[in-house]
Scaffold this motif. Structure first.
Motif, mmCIF file in Angstrom:
data_model
loop_
_atom_site.group_PDB
_atom_site.id
_atom_site.type_symbol
_atom_site.label_atom_id
_atom_site.label_comp_id
_atom_site.label_asym_id
_atom_site.label_seq_id
_atom_site.Cartn_x
_atom_site.Cartn_y
_atom_site.Cartn_z
ATOM 1 N N LEU A 19 0.835 -1.200 0.000
ATOM 2 C CA LEU A 19 0.000 0.000 0.000
ATOM 3 C C LEU A 19 0.866 1.244 0.000
ATOM 4 O O LEU A 19 1.793 1.359 0.805
ATOM 5 N N ALA A 20 0.558 2.174 -0.890
ATOM 6 C CA ALA A 20 1.214 3.483 -0.886
ATOM 7 C C ALA A 20 0.269 4.492 -0.258
ATOM 8 O O ALA A 20 -0.938 4.477 -0.521
ATOM 9 N N THR A 21 0.809 5.362 0.588
ATOM 10 C CA THR A 21 -0.018 6.352 1.264
ATOM 11 C C THR A 21 0.448 7.751 0.903
ATOM 12 O O THR A 21 1.521 7.940 0.326
ATOM 13 N N VAL A 22 -0.364 8.726 1.268
ATOM 14 C CA VAL A 22 -0.038 10.118 0.993
ATOM 15 C C VAL A 22 0.925 10.636 2.045
ATOM 16 O O VAL A 22 0.957 10.148 3.180
ATOM 17 N N HIS A 23 1.699 11.642 1.687
ATOM 18 C CA HIS A 23 2.547 12.318 2.658
ATOM 19 C C HIS A 23 1.657 13.128 3.607
ATOM 20 O O HIS A 23 0.671 13.736 3.203
ATOM 21 N N ARG A 58 -6.048 4.541 11.831
ATOM 22 C CA ARG A 58 -7.155 3.771 12.404
ATOM 23 C C ARG A 58 -7.541 2.604 11.502
ATOM 24 O O ARG A 58 -7.839 1.506 11.984
ATOM 25 N N VAL A 59 -7.551 2.837 10.197
ATOM 26 C CA VAL A 59 -7.876 1.754 9.260
ATOM 27 C C VAL A 59 -6.829 0.649 9.346
ATOM 28 O O VAL A 59 -7.162 -0.542 9.389
ATOM 29 N N LEU A 60 -5.552 1.032 9.393
ATOM 30 C CA LEU A 60 -4.496 0.029 9.489
ATOM 31 C C LEU A 60 -4.541 -0.685 10.843
ATOM 32 O O LEU A 60 -4.205 -1.872 10.934
ATOM 33 N N GLY A 61 -4.943 0.029 11.887
ATOM 34 C CA GLY A 61 -5.105 -0.619 13.182
ATOM 35 C C GLY A 61 -6.213 -1.657 13.158
ATOM 36 O O GLY A 61 -6.077 -2.742 13.717
ATOM 37 N N GLU A 62 -7.334 -1.330 12.523
ATOM 38 C CA GLU A 62 -8.430 -2.285 12.366
ATOM 39 C C GLU A 62 -7.978 -3.484 11.543
ATOM 40 O O GLU A 62 -8.328 -4.632 11.834
ATOM 41 N N LEU A 63 -7.192 -3.215 10.506
ATOM 42 C CA LEU A 63 -6.677 -4.296 9.663
ATOM 43 C C LEU A 63 -5.779 -5.231 10.472
ATOM 44 O O LEU A 63 -5.866 -6.454 10.353
ATOM 45 N N ALA A 64 -4.918 -4.649 11.305
ATOM 46 C CA ALA A 64 -4.022 -5.465 12.131
ATOM 47 C C ALA A 64 -4.801 -6.314 13.123
ATOM 48 O O ALA A 64 -4.425 -7.460 13.409
ATOM 49 N N ALA A 65 -5.893 -5.770 13.652
ATOM 50 C CA ALA A 65 -6.702 -6.532 14.604
ATOM 51 C C ALA A 65 -7.483 -7.640 13.910
ATOM 52 O O ALA A 65 -7.625 -8.739 14.450
ATOM 53 N N ARG A 69 -9.202 -7.108 -0.112
ATOM 54 C CA ARG A 69 -10.532 -7.288 0.493
ATOM 55 C C ARG A 69 -10.481 -7.000 1.990
ATOM 56 O O ARG A 69 -11.402 -6.390 2.544
ATOM 57 N N GLN A 70 -9.422 -7.443 2.649
ATOM 58 C CA GLN A 70 -9.293 -7.164 4.074
ATOM 59 C C GLN A 70 -9.173 -5.673 4.332
ATOM 60 O O GLN A 70 -9.750 -5.147 5.289
ATOM 61 N N LEU A 71 -8.415 -4.965 3.500
ATOM 62 C CA LEU A 71 -8.282 -3.517 3.663
ATOM 63 C C LEU A 71 -9.630 -2.830 3.478
ATOM 64 O O LEU A 71 -10.000 -1.940 4.262
ATOM 65 N N LEU A 72 -10.388 -3.232 2.467
ATOM 66 C CA LEU A 72 -11.691 -2.621 2.221
ATOM 67 C C LEU A 72 -12.654 -2.922 3.372
ATOM 68 O O LEU A 72 -13.459 -2.072 3.763
ATOM 69 N N ARG A 73 -12.549 -4.119 3.925
ATOM 70 C CA ARG A 73 -13.389 -4.474 5.072
ATOM 71 C C ARG A 73 -13.049 -3.586 6.272
ATOM 72 O O ARG A 73 -13.940 -3.112 6.982
ATOM 73 N N SER A 74 -11.774 -3.342 6.488
ATOM 74 C CA SER A 74 -11.353 -2.480 7.598
ATOM 75 C C SER A 74 -11.794 -1.047 7.362
ATOM 76 O O SER A 74 -12.184 -0.342 8.301
ATOM 77 N N LEU A 75 -11.736 -0.599 6.125
ATOM 78 C CA LEU A 75 -12.171 0.755 5.792
ATOM 79 C C LEU A 75 -13.656 0.929 6.081
ATOM 80 O O LEU A 75 -14.090 1.947 6.631
ATOM 81 N N ARG A 76 -14.452 -0.090 5.751
ATOM 82 C CA ARG A 76 -15.888 -0.021 6.055
ATOM 83 C C ARG A 76 -16.116 0.014 7.555
ATOM 84 O O ARG A 76 -16.982 0.745 8.044
ATOM 85 N N ALA A 77 -15.348 -0.790 8.289
ATOM 86 C CA ALA A 77 -15.552 -0.865 9.736
ATOM 87 C C ALA A 77 -15.209 0.447 10.428
ATOM 88 O O ALA A 77 -15.891 0.860 11.370
#
Length: 295
Positions: free
Chosen positions: A95-99, A107-114, A280-288
């Motif tokens: 994943l590439a993110t913005v500066h 928060r999305v990445l935290g949800e993904l990690a959980a 799919r996991q990232l999109l699921r975390s984004l929805r959550a």
């Protein structure tokens, strides 16, 4: 070498005979005998000492049994990992993110990690053009982009929009308004961020053109706080435009007012088609986290 033959070898060794091994495996005894003979021929060794009363491991069979078990265990582990990758529970998300990303990404990445603790996330920091090119080439699974109106060959999934704010001298008459419009600011010199972020730059200049004006060039833009400080202390009035990242800054002698009619959208750039397991996991975390209904 077929894994089936190794399974038959281990079953015969553990059951002590071809008949019991066949029952355990759910096949006929002749199939077990045939596969063991083929394995012995393939390896060039005798695996079992056969008599009318019993079947026992040969010396070669005793030596090879732990190796056969290790191969079968490794194959089972590989199958489990493959299943986890297919489910998105394991693997790698590129994943590439913005500066200057705000805490929503965190928060999305935290949800993904959980939700998928074994999924590895590899973050990349790239200019926006390289971010999009890497997604197109399949080098990245997705890229977070800001103020990008379109990306040929890719889908842009809007995640959230942020209001824009104007920073201008608090002594300027326009500072008396609670909100400002671009047409009110058109004649005031603009400290426009350099085109290092070309999409944000084009968003502002395009909006000014749509409002029937062209930006009056002001002094150069440094970082946001330095620019706001300069606006507050300069004799000649000027203004700048920014979106909130980690709170609206408070700078002496500077008024910050919301800009109406314009916002900056942050999107996720992905390749067209069904998303892969990690995405799919990232999109699921984004929805959550954000309640964003994407795909």
């Amino acid at each position: 070498m077929e894994l089936r033959r190794l399974r038959y070898f281990v079953a015969v060794a553990e059951e002590g005979g071809f008949g019991k091994a066949a029952e355990r495996l759910g096949v006929v005894q002749s199939a077990v005998s045939q596969q063991i003979r083929r394995l012995e021929h393939e390896w060039g060794v005798v695996l079992f000492e056969r008599t009318t009363r019993r079947v026992g491991l040969s010396g070669a069979g005793e030596r090879l049994l732990p190796e056969a078990r290790a191969v079968l265990a490794a194959a089972e582990r590989a199958a489990r990992v493959a299943a986890d990758i297919t489910a998105g529970d394991e693997g790698v998300l590129r994943l590439a993110t913005v500066h200057g990303a705000d805490d929503r990404i965190d928060r999305v990445l935290g949800e993904l990690a959980a939700g998928a603790p074994r999924l590895q996330v590899r973050l990349h920091r790239l200019p926006v053009a390289r971010r999009l090119a890497a997604v197109r080439a399949g080098e990245l699974d997705a890229a977070v982009v800001r103020a990008v109106p379109s990306a040929p060959g890719l889908e842009l999934l809007p995640m959230w929009s942020d209001p824009l704010y104007v920073g201008l001298p608090e002594s300027h008459p326009l500072a008396a308004g609670r909100e400002l419009r671009l047409d009110q600011l058109a004649r005031l010199p603009l400290r426009l961020p350099l085109p290092g972020d070309p999409c944000f730059h084009e968003l502002i200049t395009g909006a000014l053109r749509a409002a029937g004006s062209r930006p009056v060039p002001g002094p150069p833009f440094a970082d946001l706080r330095s620019t706001l400080t300069a606006i507050g202390s300069a004799r000649a009035p000027s203004w700048t435009l920014f979106h909130e990242v980690r709170g609206v800054p408070s700078v002496p002698r500077v008024a910050v007012r919301p800009l109406t009619g314009l916002a900056v959208t942050t999107s996720l750039a992905v390749r067209p088609g069904p998303p892969g397991p990690a995405l799919r996991q990232l999109l699921r975390s984004l929805r959550a986290v954000e309640g964003v209904d994407v795909r």
